[in-house]
Write a protein that holds these residues in place. Sequence first.
Motif, PDB file in Angstrom:
ATOM      1  N   THR A  72      40.258  46.123  66.080  1.00 44.04           N
ATOM      2  CA  THR A  72      40.883  45.006  66.789  1.00 44.04           C
ATOM      3  C   THR A  72      40.323  43.731  66.196  1.00 44.04           C
ATOM      4  N   THR A 113      40.684  47.427  71.819  1.00 43.48           N
ATOM      5  CA  THR A 113      41.373  46.137  71.745  1.00 43.48           C
ATOM      6  C   THR A 113      40.536  45.102  72.479  1.00 43.48           C
ATOM      7  N   VAL A 155      46.119  49.387  75.134  1.00 45.80           N
ATOM      8  CA  VAL A 155      46.689  48.052  75.082  1.00 45.80           C
ATOM      9  C   VAL A 155      46.385  47.368  76.411  1.00 45.80           C
ATOM     10  N   THR A 207      51.456  50.096  72.281  1.00 44.31           N
ATOM     11  CA  THR A 207      51.541  48.642  72.290  1.00 44.31           C
ATOM     12  C   THR A 207      52.607  48.265  73.316  1.00 44.31           C
ATOM     13  N   THR A 208      52.964  46.995  73.366  1.00 45.91           N
ATOM     14  CA  THR A 208      54.011  46.548  74.279  1.00 45.91           C
ATOM     15  C   THR A 208      55.316  46.358  73.516  1.00 45.91           C
ATOM     16  N   LEU A 252      50.871  48.104  65.567  1.00 44.55           N
ATOM     17  CA  LEU A 252      50.730  46.666  65.748  1.00 44.55           C
ATOM     18  C   LEU A 252      52.122  46.066  65.811  1.00 44.55           C
ATOM     19  N   ARG A 253      52.400  45.322  66.899  1.00 43.92           N
ATOM     20  CA  ARG A 253      53.705  44.681  67.020  1.00 43.92           C
ATOM     21  C   ARG A 253      53.539  43.171  67.011  1.00 43.92           C
TER      22      ARG A 253
END
Length: 329
Positions: A72, A113, A155, A207-208, A252-253
């Motif tokens: 992270t 993270t 996340v 992730t989101t 990773l977004r």
Amino acid sequence: MFSYPKRLAAPTAILAAITLAAVPATAVAAPGATPSSSPAQQLAHGLRDPFPQIDLPDRIDLPDAFQPEGITTAGPYAWFGSLADGDIYRADLVTGEGEVISHGPGTPSVGLTIDARGRLFVAGGTAGDARVVDGRSGEVLATYDLGGGFVNDVVVTDDYAYFTDSQRAVVHRLHLGPRGEPTDTVDELALHGDWEQVDGFNANGITTSPGGKALLVVNSTTGDLFRVHPDNGHADRVDLGDTKLTNGDGMLRTGRTLHVAQNTRNQVSTVRLDRTASSGRVVQTRTSDDFDTPTTIARFAGALYLPNARFTTTPEDDTAYWVTRLPLH
């Protein structure tokens, strides 16, 4: 209510706090900043990238026998977790220098993270637990027995820290209080809907979605990507056409662009998602001669950073480990 993660929305707050850490900062001039400006000051002046014109190390060495998995970043600093003993290592991505800031419990640190206040949320792998660690001092702030099989990735949003479990069809959820403070409340979301639990590793990277209304979870074995409702665990398969993200690990977004590390395939796939993350297409697949099982991804100064877990190499006391920098352009 599910909301967009503040950890991605407040880089200045993280950097200002981390600049006080023991790892020395290297002041680098950028347009609009004086040569003596620190990285935190540069970000505070509104610069999206405080290091746009400097050469950065393409490879950062980690301690021998470290066995990294998660990464992270906050500004020019990166944190890594050790599968061997749970140590947390912090590195300066500008200088390549670093140190162990937190000695582990003797059990793994897997995905991790950092939130907007410099707290590290760490997945505990085979220990079935999770920890919260101060990213500056390395102090363990809290430990949670999640009853997990293999707690793999995490996340953080405004209200929860969500942890995947690669051996159980659940997402573990740690409730957060005001200002993101970890509470004592944990529960589980049972994965259902399109979710199929199979032999081997299942839920891995998390992730989101764009807009933060859902979670995105990859199944390492089937290669499917799922859009998961954050309140009830209902999973809808994201339509990627005929493409599978087999051996998908950390993700990773940024906006509607999703990068997926495919560990033993030694590649990174880039997926362009639609607005709701109901569908997407792989627009690029990249590799590097420097890859040796890249597991997770973070971003800094126009490049992706991936630790190499070297799963096909028997770890010895002198086994080398490193981080690969993969420029985006």
